[in-house]
Enzyme design. Structure first.
Site: not given
Ligand code: R1P
Ligand code: GUN
Length: 282
Positions: A221, A118, A88, A35
């Site tokens: 995630m 992220a 996801h 992300s």
């Molecule tokens: O893991 P990426 O795809 O970077 O995304 C991250 O950011 C999103 C939450 O803001 C969630 O999808 C989390 O997994």
């Molecule tokens: N689960 C989870 N995913 C994220 N992705 C970016 N920030 C977060 C967080 O604080 N928790």
């Protein structure tokens, strides 16, 4: 709990053949942009790019900030392919669809997978803007059977019971640490453990405390299913988390009546005081 869905070797092969017949690039490195990290793909030279919707068999990105494009090109003379947007579980994709591109990359001849994401930080020393090199992961969905490798095993890709210890390549981790030193940014980079949760909601305070106690440094995630499938089919893996936020582990117990009392509390308490740190970072 297990889906009956299966994707045959031929289906992965068809997508790989389609891509190979539409680009001259022959990538040996694949990069998944997390992300907000899609701009990584913009650094590739001599680009060929394809919308996911035009690639036979490819799932579609539904998350804001995930462009949904596969970009081929050269990075420092090496042929690469970048996913601008990943899939996801919380979007409703099955784990097989979530990880579909990985086996396609393997069939295209890719040898190394770089995953980025992220993530929220649970470690005191990891601040927003820092980069965590993933040294290991906890795959929470995987621990309860939500694993892309569930179902019939295709031996052409890998064994029924693949090892996951050491799935984040030690040599690549050391190399990146060394590069961070040479670039003078080592204070922003450290190793840690990433945990995947199902999402899409962020953590409750109790969940955050649990993750912290379990030794999790950053939570997100994604990533774990892709790494499991990549390791199963013999790809070398390197992973990075960009820390975007601190995960709140305490309720805000300092009552803020007005700005003055809030700021004076911040100034007069030690910066290491947990209540104040939480206020500043939350
Ligand atoms: O893991 P990426 O795809 O970077 O995304 C991250 O950011 C999103 C939450 O803001 C969630 O999808 C989390 O997994
Ligand atoms: N689960 C989870 N995913 C994220 N992705 C970016 N920030 C977060 C967080 O604080 N928790």
């Amino acid at each position: 709990m297990h889906s009956k869905e299966q994707i045959s070797h031929d289906e992965y092969q068809k997508t790989s053949d389609w891509l190979m017949s539409h680009t001259k690039h022959r990538p040996i490195v694949a990069i998944i942009c997390g992300s907000g990290l899609g701009m990584l793909a913009d650094t590739l030279k001599c680009q060929d790019s394809f919308d996911y919707s035009d690639i036979p068999g490819f799932p579609q990105s539904t998350v804001q900030g995930h462009a949904g494009r596969l970009v081929f090109g050269e990075l420092k003379g090496k042929s690469c392919v970048c996913m601008q947007g990943r899939f996801h579980m919380y979007e409703g994709h099955s784990l097989l669809k979530t990880t579909f591109p990985i086996r396609v990359f393997k069939l295209m001849g890719v040898e190394t997978l770089i995953v980025t994401n992220a993530a929220g930080s649970l470690a005191d020393g990891l601040r927003p803007g820092d980069i965590m090199i993933i040294k290991d992961h906890i795959n929470f969905p995987g621990l309860v059977g939500l694993n892309p490798l569930c179902g019939p095993n295709d031996e052409k890709f890998g064994p029924r019971f693949p090892a996951m210890s050491g799935c984040y390549d030690k040599g690549l981790r050391s190399l990146v640490m060394e590069l961070a030193k040479q670039m003078g940014v080592s204070s922003l980079v450290q190793e840690g453990v990433y945990a995947m949760v199902g999402g899409p909601n962020f953590e409750t305070i109790a969940e955050a405390k649990l993750l912290h106690r379990l030794g999790v440094d950053a939570v997100g995630m994604s990533t774990a299913p892709e790494v499991v499938v990549a390791t199963h089919c013999g790809l070398r893996v390197f992973g990075l988390s960009l820390i975007t936020n601190k995960v709140r582990q305490q309720s805000q117990i300092l009552i803020v009546n007005n700005h003055n009392s809030y700021f004076s509390a911040l100034f007069h308490k030690s910066v290491t005081n947990k209540e104040c740190s939480n206020l500043r970072n939350g």
